[in-house]
Scaffold this motif. Structure first.
Motif, PDB file in Angstrom:
ATOM      1  N   CYS A 127       0.849  -1.192   0.000  1.00  0.00           N
ATOM      2  CA  CYS A 127       0.000   0.000   0.000  1.00  0.00           C
ATOM      3  C   CYS A 127       0.887   1.245   0.000  1.00  0.00           C
ATOM      4  O   CYS A 127       1.796   1.378   0.820  1.00  0.00           O
ATOM      5  CB  CYS A 127      -0.912  -0.002   1.224  1.00  0.00           C
ATOM      6  SG  CYS A 127      -1.892   1.501   1.342  1.00  0.00           S
ATOM      7  N   CYS A 130      -0.308   3.232   3.597  1.00  0.00           N
ATOM      8  CA  CYS A 130      -0.018   2.734   4.951  1.00  0.00           C
ATOM      9  C   CYS A 130       1.088   1.693   4.986  1.00  0.00           C
ATOM     10  O   CYS A 130       1.508   1.258   6.058  1.00  0.00           O
ATOM     11  CB  CYS A 130      -1.286   2.182   5.606  1.00  0.00           C
ATOM     12  SG  CYS A 130      -1.813   0.568   4.971  1.00  0.00           S
ATOM     13  N   CYS A 148      -6.047  -0.720  -1.115  1.00  0.00           N
ATOM     14  CA  CYS A 148      -5.762  -1.322   0.190  1.00  0.00           C
ATOM     15  C   CYS A 148      -7.066  -1.588   0.942  1.00  0.00           C
ATOM     16  O   CYS A 148      -7.924  -0.714   1.036  1.00  0.00           O
ATOM     17  CB  CYS A 148      -4.874  -0.381   0.994  1.00  0.00           C
ATOM     18  SG  CYS A 148      -4.496  -0.943   2.657  1.00  0.00           S
ATOM     19  N   CYS A 151      -6.930   0.755   4.309  1.00  0.00           N
ATOM     20  CA  CYS A 151      -7.050   2.209   4.310  1.00  0.00           C
ATOM     21  C   CYS A 151      -7.545   2.794   2.989  1.00  0.00           C
ATOM     22  O   CYS A 151      -7.739   4.010   2.876  1.00  0.00           O
ATOM     23  CB  CYS A 151      -5.703   2.842   4.679  1.00  0.00           C
ATOM     24  SG  CYS A 151      -4.522   2.853   3.319  1.00  0.00           S
ATOM     25  N   GLY A 153      -5.898   3.024   0.264  1.00  0.00           N
ATOM     26  CA  GLY A 153      -4.803   3.595  -0.524  1.00  0.00           C
ATOM     27  C   GLY A 153      -4.504   2.779  -1.778  1.00  0.00           C
ATOM     28  O   GLY A 153      -4.907   1.620  -1.902  1.00  0.00           O
TER      29      GLY A 153
HETATM   30 ZN    ZN Z   1      -3.206   0.959   3.203  1.00  0.00          ZN
END
Ligand code: ZN
Length: 247
Positions: A127, A130, A148, A151, A153
């Protein structure tokens, strides 16, 4: 005594042998190389692996990345006799580990335990927000770009893109292996990709066996014994002399 006899003797006599591999070891597994007239970069635009471009155009880049690394490379490729030879050498206690520039996982599939992936791996996605790493198989690559699950991402393959630094852990592991090495077996690498190409020079004082179809940057500088052959052919020659069964 021919060069294969000598090479087999060197392997028998070494206490800390290490292998350094590149694209040439996986060619016979059907994995195309990047460079050269038949290479992937003659068909695809390498900018999809430019980090800046990737962030700006994640979907476009991921479509190409999926095609090259996950549909094309990943699906059918199997380890060949050269991968198996290195794995068997390690099992026999004659090889400390493999440092590879490849991201294809074929050394691990062949049974090698100690594999330092100098350029990372295609097997996991990381990711960009994160840092979470997950197997690519946990993601639906029909829906691009993958995001992700923690999160949201943007995910990128866990191998290095152009201009990205070598993963520090891989660099350290490589140096550690080479510090003690008394024999280096270079397989299928022309020594053109920096900084990986400098790695063999870290094996100071080690004997060097090179297996390549064509002479490389190492042949006249570093190599003690040049075995000019496709990787699987050389592996079979050496295996028979070392009583290693590759089948
Ligand atoms: Zn992430």
């Amino acid at each position: 005594m021919n060069d294969y006899d000598t090479a087999a003797q060197w392997i028998e006599g070494s206490r800390h042998a290490v292998a350094f591999t590149g694209a040439g070891i996986s060619v016979e597994s059907g994995i195309p190389t990047f460079r050269g007239p038949e290479g992937l970069w003659s068909r695809y635009d390498p900018k999809v692996l430019d980090l800046g471009y990737f962030y700006e155009h994640p979907r476009e880049c991921w479509k190409v990345i999926k095609e090259i690394f996950y549909d094309y490379m990943g699906a059918k490729a199997r380890p060949n006799a050269a991968h198996r030879f290195l794995a068997e050498l390690e099992k026999a206690g004659k090889l400390e580990g493999v440092i590879t520039q490849n991201i294809d996982n074929l050394h691990q599939e062949a049974g090698s335990w100690k594999v330092v992936e100098f350029h990372g791996t295609a097997q996991t996605l990381v990711c960009t927000e994160c840092g979470e790493r997950t197997p690519f198989t946990e993601h639906d690559l029909e829906d691009l770009p993958p995001l992700c699950k923690k999160c949201g991402g943007l995910l990128k393959p866990d191998f290095i893109f152009f201009g990205e630094a070598i993963p520090p852990a891989a660099y350290q592991e490589s140096l550690k292996l080479l510090e003690k090495a008394d024999l280096l077996i270079v397989v299928g690498t022309t020594g053109e990709v920096m900084p990986a190409s400098m790695i063999p020079y870290e094996a100071k004082g080690a004997k060097v066996i090179e297996i390549n179809v064509e002479p490389s940057a190492y042949t006249h500088t570093l190599t003690g014994l040049f075995l000019q052959a496709p990787a699987t052919q050389a592996a079979r020659e050496l295996a028979s002399r070392l009583k290693i069964d590759l089948e």
